[in-house]
Structures are given as structure tokens and as C-alpha cells.
Motif scaffolding. Structure first.
Motif, PDB file in Angstrom:
ATOM      1  N   ASP A  48      26.381  39.890  32.451  1.00 15.81           N
ATOM      2  CA  ASP A  48      26.171  41.331  32.322  1.00 15.81           C
ATOM      3  C   ASP A  48      24.731  41.744  32.601  1.00 15.81           C
ATOM      4  OD1 ASP A  48      28.824  41.614  31.640  1.00 15.81           O
ATOM      5  OD2 ASP A  48      28.438  41.645  29.482  1.00 15.81           O
ATOM      6  N   GLU A  49      23.777  40.834  32.394  1.00 11.41           N
ATOM      7  CA  GLU A  49      22.378  41.175  32.641  1.00 11.41           C
ATOM      8  C   GLU A  49      22.091  41.403  34.121  1.00 11.41           C
ATOM      9  OE1 GLU A  49      19.187  39.442  30.347  1.00 11.41           O
ATOM     10  OE2 GLU A  49      20.688  38.334  29.175  1.00 11.41           O
ATOM     11  N   PHE A  50      22.967  40.885  34.992  1.00  9.72           N
ATOM     12  CA  PHE A  50      22.792  41.038  36.427  1.00  9.72           C
ATOM     13  C   PHE A  50      23.741  42.083  36.993  1.00  9.72           C
ATOM     14  CE2 PHE A  50      21.605  36.620  35.376  1.00  9.72           C
ATOM     15  CZ  PHE A  50      20.262  36.698  35.696  1.00  9.72           C
ATOM     16  N   ALA A  51      24.197  42.982  36.140  1.00  5.54           N
ATOM     17  CA  ALA A  51      25.103  44.056  36.549  1.00  5.54           C
ATOM     18  C   ALA A  51      24.427  45.405  36.333  1.00  5.54           C
ATOM     19  CB  ALA A  51      26.403  43.975  35.737  1.00  5.54           C
ATOM     20  N   ALA A  52      24.910  46.413  37.040  1.00  9.67           N
ATOM     21  CA  ALA A  52      24.401  47.775  36.881  1.00  9.67           C
ATOM     22  C   ALA A  52      24.643  48.232  35.447  1.00  9.67           C
ATOM     23  CB  ALA A  52      25.104  48.694  37.873  1.00  9.67           C
ATOM     24  N   PRO A  53      23.790  49.066  34.915  1.00  9.96           N
ATOM     25  CA  PRO A  53      22.750  49.799  35.624  1.00  9.96           C
ATOM     26  C   PRO A  53      21.402  49.082  35.679  1.00  9.96           C
ATOM     27  CG  PRO A  53      22.917  50.665  33.414  1.00  9.96           C
ATOM     28  CD  PRO A  53      23.964  49.579  33.537  1.00  9.96           C
ATOM     29  N   GLY A  54      21.168  48.078  34.827  1.00  6.87           N
ATOM     30  CA  GLY A  54      19.840  47.463  34.771  1.00  6.87           C
ATOM     31  C   GLY A  54      19.606  46.325  35.724  1.00  6.87           C
ATOM     32  N   GLY A  55      20.673  45.722  36.224  1.00  8.66           N
ATOM     33  CA  GLY A  55      20.516  44.555  37.074  1.00  8.66           C
ATOM     34  C   GLY A  55      21.429  44.593  38.280  1.00  8.66           C
ATOM     35  N   VAL A  56      21.263  43.587  39.120  1.00  5.56           N
ATOM     36  CA  VAL A  56      22.091  43.472  40.319  1.00  5.56           C
ATOM     37  C   VAL A  56      22.010  42.047  40.844  1.00  5.56           C
ATOM     38  CG1 VAL A  56      20.323  44.059  42.052  1.00  5.56           C
ATOM     39  CG2 VAL A  56      22.708  44.638  42.491  1.00  5.56           C
ATOM     40  N   LEU A  57      23.063  41.617  41.487  1.00  9.83           N
ATOM     41  CA  LEU A  57      23.055  40.395  42.296  1.00  9.83           C
ATOM     42  C   LEU A  57      23.376  40.823  43.713  1.00  9.83           C
ATOM     43  CD1 LEU A  57      23.109  37.247  42.729  1.00  9.83           C
ATOM     44  CD2 LEU A  57      25.589  37.466  42.491  1.00  9.83           C
ATOM     45  N   LEU A  58      22.487  40.516  44.644  1.00  9.80           N
ATOM     46  CA  LEU A  58      22.720  40.815  46.048  1.00  9.80           C
ATOM     47  C   LEU A  58      22.988  39.518  46.786  1.00  9.80           C
ATOM     48  CD1 LEU A  58      19.869  43.392  46.812  1.00  9.80           C
ATOM     49  CD2 LEU A  58      22.257  43.845  46.184  1.00  9.80           C
ATOM     50  N   LEU A  59      24.005  39.530  47.627  1.00 11.27           N
ATOM     51  CA  LEU A  59      24.302  38.391  48.478  1.00 11.27           C
ATOM     52  C   LEU A  59      24.134  38.790  49.932  1.00 11.27           C
ATOM     53  CD1 LEU A  59      27.522  36.884  46.863  1.00 11.27           C
ATOM     54  CD2 LEU A  59      25.173  36.021  46.692  1.00 11.27           C
ATOM     55  N   ALA A  60      23.492  37.920  50.686  1.00 12.70           N
ATOM     56  CA  ALA A  60      23.418  38.062  52.132  1.00 12.70           C
ATOM     57  C   ALA A  60      24.567  37.242  52.701  1.00 12.70           C
ATOM     58  CB  ALA A  60      22.076  37.550  52.643  1.00 12.70           C
ATOM     59  N   ARG A  61      25.417  37.910  53.489  1.00 15.94           N
ATOM     60  CA  ARG A  61      26.610  37.236  54.010  1.00 15.94           C
ATOM     61  C   ARG A  61      26.595  37.304  55.528  1.00 15.94           C
ATOM     62  NH1 ARG A  61      30.532  35.460  51.279  1.00 15.94           N
ATOM     63  NH2 ARG A  61      32.171  36.464  52.472  1.00 15.94           N
ATOM     64  N   GLU A  62      27.025  36.204  56.109  1.00 14.44           N
ATOM     65  CA  GLU A  62      27.068  36.095  57.565  1.00 14.44           C
ATOM     66  C   GLU A  62      28.353  35.372  57.953  1.00 14.44           C
ATOM     67  OE1 GLU A  62      23.681  34.990  60.679  1.00 14.44           O
ATOM     68  OE2 GLU A  62      24.207  33.302  59.399  1.00 14.44           O
ATOM     69  N   HIS A  63      29.137  35.979  58.813  1.00 20.62           N
ATOM     70  CA  HIS A  63      30.401  35.385  59.268  1.00 20.62           C
ATOM     71  C   HIS A  63      31.278  34.977  58.087  1.00 20.62           C
ATOM     72  CE1 HIS A  63      28.554  35.492  63.172  1.00 20.62           C
ATOM     73  NE2 HIS A  63      27.607  34.668  62.796  1.00 20.62           N
ATOM     74  N   GLY A  64      31.320  35.829  57.048  1.00 19.73           N
ATOM     75  CA  GLY A  64      32.187  35.587  55.899  1.00 19.73           C
ATOM     76  C   GLY A  64      31.673  34.554  54.907  1.00 19.73           C
ATOM     77  N   GLU A  65      30.430  34.134  55.058  1.00 17.64           N
ATOM     78  CA  GLU A  65      29.853  33.101  54.198  1.00 17.64           C
ATOM     79  C   GLU A  65      28.611  33.641  53.478  1.00 17.64           C
ATOM     80  OE1 GLU A  65      27.834  28.665  54.733  1.00 17.64           O
ATOM     81  OE2 GLU A  65      28.365  29.813  56.505  1.00 17.64           O
ATOM     82  N   SER A  66      28.461  33.295  52.206  1.00 20.77           N
ATOM     83  CA  SER A  66      27.243  33.634  51.466  1.00 20.77           C
ATOM     84  C   SER A  66      26.143  32.682  51.902  1.00 20.77           C
ATOM     85  CB  SER A  66      27.478  33.516  49.961  1.00 20.77           C
ATOM     86  OG  SER A  66      28.440  34.461  49.542  1.00 20.77           O
ATOM     87  N   VAL A  67      25.066  33.240  52.484  1.00 19.86           N
ATOM     88  CA  VAL A  67      23.991  32.409  53.022  1.00 19.86           C
ATOM     89  C   VAL A  67      22.684  32.535  52.248  1.00 19.86           C
ATOM     90  CG1 VAL A  67      24.971  32.276  55.343  1.00 19.86           C
ATOM     91  CG2 VAL A  67      23.383  34.143  54.779  1.00 19.86           C
ATOM     92  N   ALA A  68      22.547  33.585  51.450  1.00 17.65           N
ATOM     93  CA  ALA A  68      21.339  33.781  50.647  1.00 17.65           C
ATOM     94  C   ALA A  68      21.660  34.823  49.579  1.00 17.65           C
ATOM     95  CB  ALA A  68      20.168  34.248  51.510  1.00 17.65           C
ATOM     96  N   GLY A  69      20.791  34.922  48.611  1.00 23.44           N
ATOM     97  CA  GLY A  69      21.003  35.917  47.573  1.00 23.44           C
ATOM     98  C   GLY A  69      19.861  35.946  46.589  1.00 23.44           C
ATOM     99  N   GLY A  70      19.994  36.839  45.660  1.00 22.29           N
ATOM    100  CA  GLY A  70      19.006  36.976  44.607  1.00 22.29           C
ATOM    101  C   GLY A  70      19.448  38.064  43.654  1.00 22.29           C
ATOM    102  N   ALA A  71      18.841  38.049  42.492  1.00 16.21           N
ATOM    103  CA  ALA A  71      19.234  39.000  41.454  1.00 16.21           C
ATOM    104  C   ALA A  71      18.007  39.501  40.720  1.00 16.21           C
ATOM    105  CB  ALA A  71      20.187  38.318  40.470  1.00 16.21           C
ATOM    106  N   PHE A  72      18.211  40.598  39.996  1.00 26.39           N
ATOM    107  CA  PHE A  72      17.228  40.995  39.002  1.00 26.39           C
ATOM    108  C   PHE A  72      17.957  41.488  37.772  1.00 26.39           C
ATOM    109  CE2 PHE A  72      17.236  44.979  41.659  1.00 26.39           C
ATOM    110  CZ  PHE A  72      17.632  45.900  40.701  1.00 26.39           C
TER     111      PHE A  72
END
Length: 163
Positions: A48-72
Motif C-alpha cells: 500500500d505504501e507504493f500505491a496512490a495517493p502517496g506512492g507509485v510503482l512505475l514499470l517500463a515495458r517493451e514488447h510486453g516485457e517489464s524491463v525497468a521500474g522504480g517506485a516511491f
């Protein structure tokens, strides 16, 4: 050999429990164990700490695959704390981490944060280099690391556009 461009990469928010985040969670858990013998880092914070409204997890996806990411997650009223910054081992040295950092900064600024804070361990020189090369300033860790473990901390002030 040419290195694929990062232009075809799409970045979007996901729940850290989403199956698309599984590669991030698995590789980071392995990294923490390999470098520090730590098996608890990935369970230290509630999803829950990485969910809105205070947080987020972002994934960079390429050709249907998660290739990078990060959260706050919310650190305090004006500060987002970066966590879980990752690039898939098969996709490193392509600038994906910088792409994710830029997206995280923009998202944090859009949510009203004015500062980003993060810590990283002493056995992650590539992470320290990434933060130093993208405008993050080193923070004194004497209060954060009184036992002298070697914790590294960085911060960056944000503008309304995240840069």
C-alpha cells in the motif's frame, strides 16, 4: 552490435503485487540477498505504501516485457522516497534507469512533492553513480547510519515539472 533505443518503451503505473512487477520483485530480492545476505528488504514495506495517493510503482515495458521500474512512497509531507529502482539484467546499459528516474520525478512533482530522498547500500556503486549523474546530491548519513554500515543517501529538489 547496436543497442536498442529506449523510445519504444512505455511507462505506466502498476501495483507492486501485479504479475507484471514480478520480475522487478524477484531480481531485486536476488540482488539484495547476493550483495548483503538480506532476505527481508522486499517485504519491509507494505504494498500500500507504493500505491496512490502517496506512492507509485512505475514499470517500463517493451514488447510486453517489464524491463525497468522504480517506485516511491511518502517520506514526509514534501518528500517522496525512491525505492525499488531496477533494470532487468538483460536490459542494462540502455539508459532505462534514467528514463525511469525522470518519470518518477515528474510523477512525484505532479503529486505535489518538492523533494526526493533515497538511500542505497555501499555495495551498489552503479546506483550511487546513477544518482550522482542525474543531479542528486549526497546527504550526510551520520544520523541515518549511526553504526557506520556505509549507507549512502541522496536528495533532489523538484520543480513543478519534476526537473
Amino acid at each position: 552490435m547496436s543497442v536498442p533505443s529506449v523510445r519504444a518503451v512505455e511507462i505506466a503505473a502498476y501495483a507492486i503485487t501485479d504479475p507484471e512487477a514480478a520480475p522487478l520483485v524477484a531480481e531485486l530480492a536476488d540482488e539484495y540477498f547476493t550483495r548483503y545476505g538480506n532476505t527481508t528488504e522486499m517485504t519491509k514495506y507494505s504494498p500500500d505504501e507504493f500505491a496512490a495517493p502517496g506512492g507509485v510503482l512505475l514499470l517500463a515495458r517493451e514488447h510486453g516485457e517489464s524491463v525497468a521500474g522504480g517506485a516511491f512512497r511518502r517520506y514526509d509531507g514534501e518528500t517522496a522516497e525512491l525505492k525499488r529502482v531496477w533494470t532487468h539484467s538483460a536490459h542494462r546499459r540502455r539508459g532505462l534507469a534514467k528514463l525511469v528516474l525522470t518519470a518518477l520525478e515528474a510523477e512525484a512533482a505532479a503529486r505535489g512533492y518538492r523533494r526526493i530522498f533515497l538511500t542505497t547500500g555501499p555495495k551498489q556503486p552503479e546506483a550511487a553513480g546513477l544518482y550522482a549523474s542525474t543531479g542528486y546530491a549526497a546527504v550526510d548519513t551520520s544520523e541515518l547510519d549511526p553504526e557506520g554500515y556505509g549507507l549512502l543517501a541522496f536528495e533532489k529538489r523538484l520543480t513543478a515539472t519534476g526537473r
